[in-house]
Design a protein around this motif. Structure first.
Motif, PDB file in Angstrom:
ATOM      1  N   MET A 135     -45.254 -22.756 101.727  1.00 55.66           N
ATOM      2  CA  MET A 135     -46.551 -23.214 101.235  1.00 55.66           C
ATOM      3  C   MET A 135     -47.695 -22.413 101.848  1.00 55.66           C
ATOM      4  N   ALA A 136     -47.576 -22.044 103.121  1.00 49.71           N
ATOM      5  CA  ALA A 136     -48.629 -21.241 103.757  1.00 49.71           C
ATOM      6  C   ALA A 136     -48.742 -19.876 103.078  1.00 49.71           C
ATOM      7  N   ILE A 137     -47.611 -19.249 102.829  1.00 48.73           N
ATOM      8  CA  ILE A 137     -47.617 -17.932 102.191  1.00 48.73           C
ATOM      9  C   ILE A 137     -48.147 -18.027 100.761  1.00 48.73           C
ATOM     10  N   ILE A 138     -47.725 -19.064 100.044  1.00 48.00           N
ATOM     11  CA  ILE A 138     -48.173 -19.257  98.658  1.00 48.00           C
ATOM     12  C   ILE A 138     -49.666 -19.521  98.606  1.00 48.00           C
ATOM     13  N   ARG A 139     -50.155 -20.376  99.488  1.00 48.42           N
ATOM     14  CA  ARG A 139     -51.590 -20.712  99.465  1.00 48.42           C
ATOM     15  C   ARG A 139     -52.446 -19.488  99.789  1.00 48.42           C
ATOM     16  N   GLU A 140     -52.005 -18.689 100.728  1.00 49.32           N
ATOM     17  CA  GLU A 140     -52.734 -17.459 101.023  1.00 49.32           C
ATOM     18  C   GLU A 140     -52.710 -16.518  99.818  1.00 49.32           C
ATOM     19  N   HIS A 141     -51.556 -16.379  99.219  1.00 50.93           N
ATOM     20  CA  HIS A 141     -51.380 -15.488  98.067  1.00 50.93           C
ATOM     21  C   HIS A 141     -52.308 -15.880  96.919  1.00 50.93           C
ATOM     22  N   LEU A 142     -52.365 -17.176  96.602  1.00 51.72           N
ATOM     23  CA  LEU A 142     -53.186 -17.625  95.485  1.00 51.72           C
ATOM     24  C   LEU A 142     -54.680 -17.490  95.779  1.00 51.72           C
ATOM     25  N   ALA A 143     -55.097 -17.849  96.991  1.00 48.87           N
ATOM     26  CA  ALA A 143     -56.512 -17.708  97.360  1.00 48.87           C
ATOM     27  C   ALA A 143     -56.910 -16.243  97.408  1.00 48.87           C
ATOM     28  N   GLY A 144     -55.953 -15.373  97.736  1.00 44.53           N
ATOM     29  CA  GLY A 144     -56.229 -13.939  97.795  1.00 44.53           C
ATOM     30  C   GLY A 144     -56.521 -13.311  96.447  1.00 44.53           C
ATOM     31  N   LYS A 145     -56.259 -14.044  95.375  1.00 43.09           N
ATOM     32  CA  LYS A 145     -56.553 -13.543  94.034  1.00 43.09           C
ATOM     33  C   LYS A 145     -58.010 -13.782  93.622  1.00 43.09           C
ATOM     34  N   GLY A 146     -58.753 -14.526  94.427  1.00 37.44           N
ATOM     35  CA  GLY A 146     -60.137 -14.832  94.071  1.00 37.44           C
ATOM     36  C   GLY A 146     -60.232 -16.068  93.198  1.00 37.44           C
ATOM     37  N   LEU A 147     -61.428 -16.302  92.636  1.00 38.32           N
ATOM     38  CA  LEU A 147     -61.647 -17.489  91.816  1.00 38.32           C
ATOM     39  C   LEU A 147     -60.853 -17.401  90.523  1.00 38.32           C
ATOM     40  N   GLY A 148     -60.374 -18.536  90.051  1.00 40.53           N
ATOM     41  CA  GLY A 148     -59.653 -18.561  88.789  1.00 40.53           C
ATOM     42  C   GLY A 148     -58.978 -19.893  88.556  1.00 40.53           C
ATOM     43  N   LEU A 149     -58.525 -20.072  87.342  1.00 40.57           N
ATOM     44  CA  LEU A 149     -57.889 -21.321  86.955  1.00 40.57           C
ATOM     45  C   LEU A 149     -56.551 -21.519  87.655  1.00 40.57           C
ATOM     46  N   MET A 205     -71.144 -10.442 101.036  1.00 37.60           N
ATOM     47  CA  MET A 205     -72.465 -10.535 100.402  1.00 37.60           C
ATOM     48  C   MET A 205     -73.357  -9.389 100.865  1.00 37.60           C
ATOM     49  N   GLN A 206     -73.301  -9.084 102.154  1.00 34.36           N
ATOM     50  CA  GLN A 206     -74.130  -8.022 102.713  1.00 34.36           C
ATOM     51  C   GLN A 206     -73.739  -6.655 102.145  1.00 34.36           C
ATOM     52  N   VAL A 207     -72.453  -6.389 102.070  1.00 34.19           N
ATOM     53  CA  VAL A 207     -71.975  -5.109 101.531  1.00 34.19           C
ATOM     54  C   VAL A 207     -72.373  -4.952 100.076  1.00 34.19           C
ATOM     55  N   HIS A 208     -72.288  -6.021  99.301  1.00 33.33           N
ATOM     56  CA  HIS A 208     -72.600  -5.961  97.875  1.00 33.33           C
ATOM     57  C   HIS A 208     -74.093  -6.088  97.585  1.00 33.33           C
ATOM     58  N   GLY A 209     -74.892  -6.312  98.615  1.00 29.92           N
ATOM     59  CA  GLY A 209     -76.335  -6.351  98.431  1.00 29.92           C
ATOM     60  C   GLY A 209     -76.784  -7.520  97.570  1.00 29.92           C
ATOM     61  N   GLY A 210     -77.795  -7.263  96.722  1.00 29.32           N
ATOM     62  CA  GLY A 210     -78.375  -8.317  95.892  1.00 29.32           C
ATOM     63  C   GLY A 210     -77.353  -8.995  94.998  1.00 29.32           C
ATOM     64  N   MET A 211     -76.433  -8.212  94.421  1.00 34.35           N
ATOM     65  CA  MET A 211     -75.410  -8.808  93.567  1.00 34.35           C
ATOM     66  C   MET A 211     -74.441  -9.672  94.371  1.00 34.35           C
ATOM     67  N   GLY A 212     -74.242  -9.333  95.625  1.00 39.28           N
ATOM     68  CA  GLY A 212     -73.383 -10.154  96.474  1.00 39.28           C
ATOM     69  C   GLY A 212     -73.972 -11.522  96.729  1.00 39.28           C
ATOM     70  N   SER A 214     -75.955 -12.986  94.582  1.00 41.75           N
ATOM     71  CA  SER A 214     -76.060 -13.668  93.290  1.00 41.75           C
ATOM     72  C   SER A 214     -74.769 -14.396  92.952  1.00 41.75           C
ATOM     73  N   ARG A 215     -74.835 -15.211  91.909  1.00 40.77           N
ATOM     74  CA  ARG A 215     -73.652 -15.936  91.460  1.00 40.77           C
ATOM     75  C   ARG A 215     -72.798 -15.106  90.506  1.00 40.77           C
ATOM     76  N   TYR A 216     -73.187 -13.863  90.290  1.00 44.99           N
ATOM     77  CA  TYR A 216     -72.365 -12.978  89.471  1.00 44.99           C
ATOM     78  C   TYR A 216     -71.181 -12.436  90.268  1.00 44.99           C
ATOM     79  N   LYS A 217     -71.217 -12.599  91.558  1.00 46.08           N
ATOM     80  CA  LYS A 217     -70.087 -12.314  92.431  1.00 46.08           C
ATOM     81  C   LYS A 217     -69.616 -13.634  93.052  1.00 46.08           C
ATOM     82  N   PRO A 218     -68.360 -13.744  93.450  1.00 43.18           N
ATOM     83  CA  PRO A 218     -67.830 -15.034  93.916  1.00 43.18           C
ATOM     84  C   PRO A 218     -68.073 -15.344  95.383  1.00 43.18           C
ATOM     85  N   PHE A 219     -68.719 -14.430  96.115  1.00 43.92           N
ATOM     86  CA  PHE A 219     -68.754 -14.584  97.570  1.00 43.92           C
ATOM     87  C   PHE A 219     -69.582 -15.775  98.025  1.00 43.92           C
TER      88      PHE A 219
END
Length: 422
Positions: free
Chosen positions: A93-107, A366-373, A375-380
């Motif tokens: 479960m630990a490996i699976i949870r890390e794997h899924l969260a590592g994909k970013g936001l999604g259904l 957020m800092q690396v991506h600047g203004g877009m980081g 914003s809500r157009y990025k998931p950070f």
């Protein structure tokens, strides 16, 4: 020592990835379902006119996803085989949870409400271990299909993380108990069939024994949802709930009279290691996206990645991910080998370190991506706002550190855990 991920877990991850590609991503893209994950996500998910709760369309989509995962045999991975599962381990479960969260936001995985194509149904695992035969008959069929479940009424308005100083009380009345008190941050009661309410039945404030868990049906007279609390990350399903002369039979006791704290500590240990793994996965996602962007973005005629001000913080964050991953895997493996209570110190270490790391990784992304980081157009910003709560819920950072210190310095009454080097 062998640090390779067991073959059965690697094979399951491949199965999950294929399922996500074939079933979940197409569902995410139709009927403008992407609105729940793009820059509109908070507004799309929230019923602003109904106390900020998750709206019906969002919860119906999550239900549809869960049904697909159940049908595919993916959702029930951690359940015992006789309940349709695969006897999944804490390490798995630990490996699976890390794997899924590592994909970013999604259904496929949305931690805001513990939604995942691989279920984190610790309530079912607790029912198998602590439930009476009658309770198992009542709950297990519904719990394994996620069509039935209970919330956890633990935290109190005046005591927060101090779970042993509990003003909610239950007094015996023949073959029944009368519960009076109040709980807050009572998550998920809007869809729960019952609330597992912790109440003091004997002893004095501060005693570990004498706290009893009661399964109280949500429609019980005297149980009232007073308000839903709006939070940093909306929607919110965290409620303040009051109990006024709530009458329940003795058969509603879960885990034995006076032993409720043990049930909750078991829940916390298993959930905290999975939570830590999720925060690690989200942190790694933020780092990976930042490295990718730093290689592509070329202000002043050269890639951002050539600047040590970008390189060094990302190297440090990535190093911490590697170290934490090793500790999480070790801790989860020890839980499987020696039981949930065998590594309480390490569970706390993993939890507070992972949650801090995720917040720092999201902030730097957020800092690396600047203004877009920003914003809500990025998931950070969403990742930051969500994982920031984990530094408070189920034991604040300070509580986790205090717990680890209790074992390290010998203040705790329990047996000294394995691996303490002094």
């Amino acid at each position: 020592m062998n640090f390779e991920i067991p073959t059965e877990i690697t094979n399951f991850l491949a199965e999950v990835d294929l399922f996500i590609e074939k079933k979940i991503k197409p569902l995410e893209q139709i009927d403008d379902n992407i609105r729940f994950f793009d820059h509109r996500r908070e507004d799309a998910r929230t019923d602003w006119e109904r106390e900020g709760l998750p709206n019906e369309e969002w919860e119906l989509l999550l239900r549809k996803t869960k049904d697909l995962a159940i049908e595919a045999g993916i959702f029930s991975y951690p359940f015992p085989e006789e309940y349709g599962g695969r006897n999944g381990s804490n390490l798995g479960m630990a490996i699976i949870r890390e794997h899924l969260a590592g994909k970013g936001l999604g259904l496929h995985n949305d931690l805001q409400n513990e939604h995942s194509v691989v279920g984190n149904n610790i309530g079912l695992l607790l029912m198998l271990k602590y439930g009476t035969d009658a309770q198992k008959d009542q709950w297990l069929d519904g719990m394994k299909t996620a069509s039935q479940g209970f919330a956890f009424g633990i935290t109190e308005p005046e005591h927060g993380s101090d779970a042993t100083h509990m003003e909610t009380s239950a007094t015996r009345d023949g073959d029944h108990w009368i519960i009076n008190g109040e709980k807050t941050w009572n998550t998920g009661v809007h869809i729960a069939d019952a609330d597992m309410v912790m109440a003091r039945t004997s002893g004095k404030p501060g005693d570990a024994l004498g706290i009893t868990a009661f399964l109280v049906p949500m429609k019980t007279p005297g149980l009232k949802v007073e308000e839903y609390l709006w939070t940093f990350n909306m929607p919110s399903d965290h409620a303040r709930v009051s109990f006024t002369d709530v009458r329940v039979p003795s058969s509603s006791i879960f885990g034995g009279e006076g032993k409720g704290l043990m049930v909750i500590q078991h829940f916390f240990n298993e959930n905290r290691i999975r939570q830590a793994a999720s925060s690690l996965g989200a942190a790694q996602y933020c780092i990976n996206e930042s490295v990718k962007y730093a290689n592509e973005r070329k202000p002043f005629g050269k890639p951002l990645s050539t600047n040590q001000a970008i390189q060094f913080p990302l190297v440090d964050l990535n190093t911490r991910c590697e170290m934490l991953r090793a500790l999480i895997h070790k801790t989860a493996w020890l839980m499987d080998t020696d039981g949930a209570f065998s590594v309480s110190d390490k569970v706390s270490m993993c939890n507070y370190q992972a949650n801090r790391l995720c917040c720092e990784a999201a902030d730097f992304a957020m800092q690396v991506h600047g203004g877009m980081g920003y914003s809500r157009y990025k998931p950070f910003e969403h990742i930051y706002r969500h994982h920031r709560r984990y530094r408070i819920t189920e034991g604040a950072d300070e509580i986790q550190i205090r717990r680890a210190a209790g074992y390290l310095f010998g203040f705790m009454d329990q047996k000294k855990p394995k691996g303490v080097g002094v």
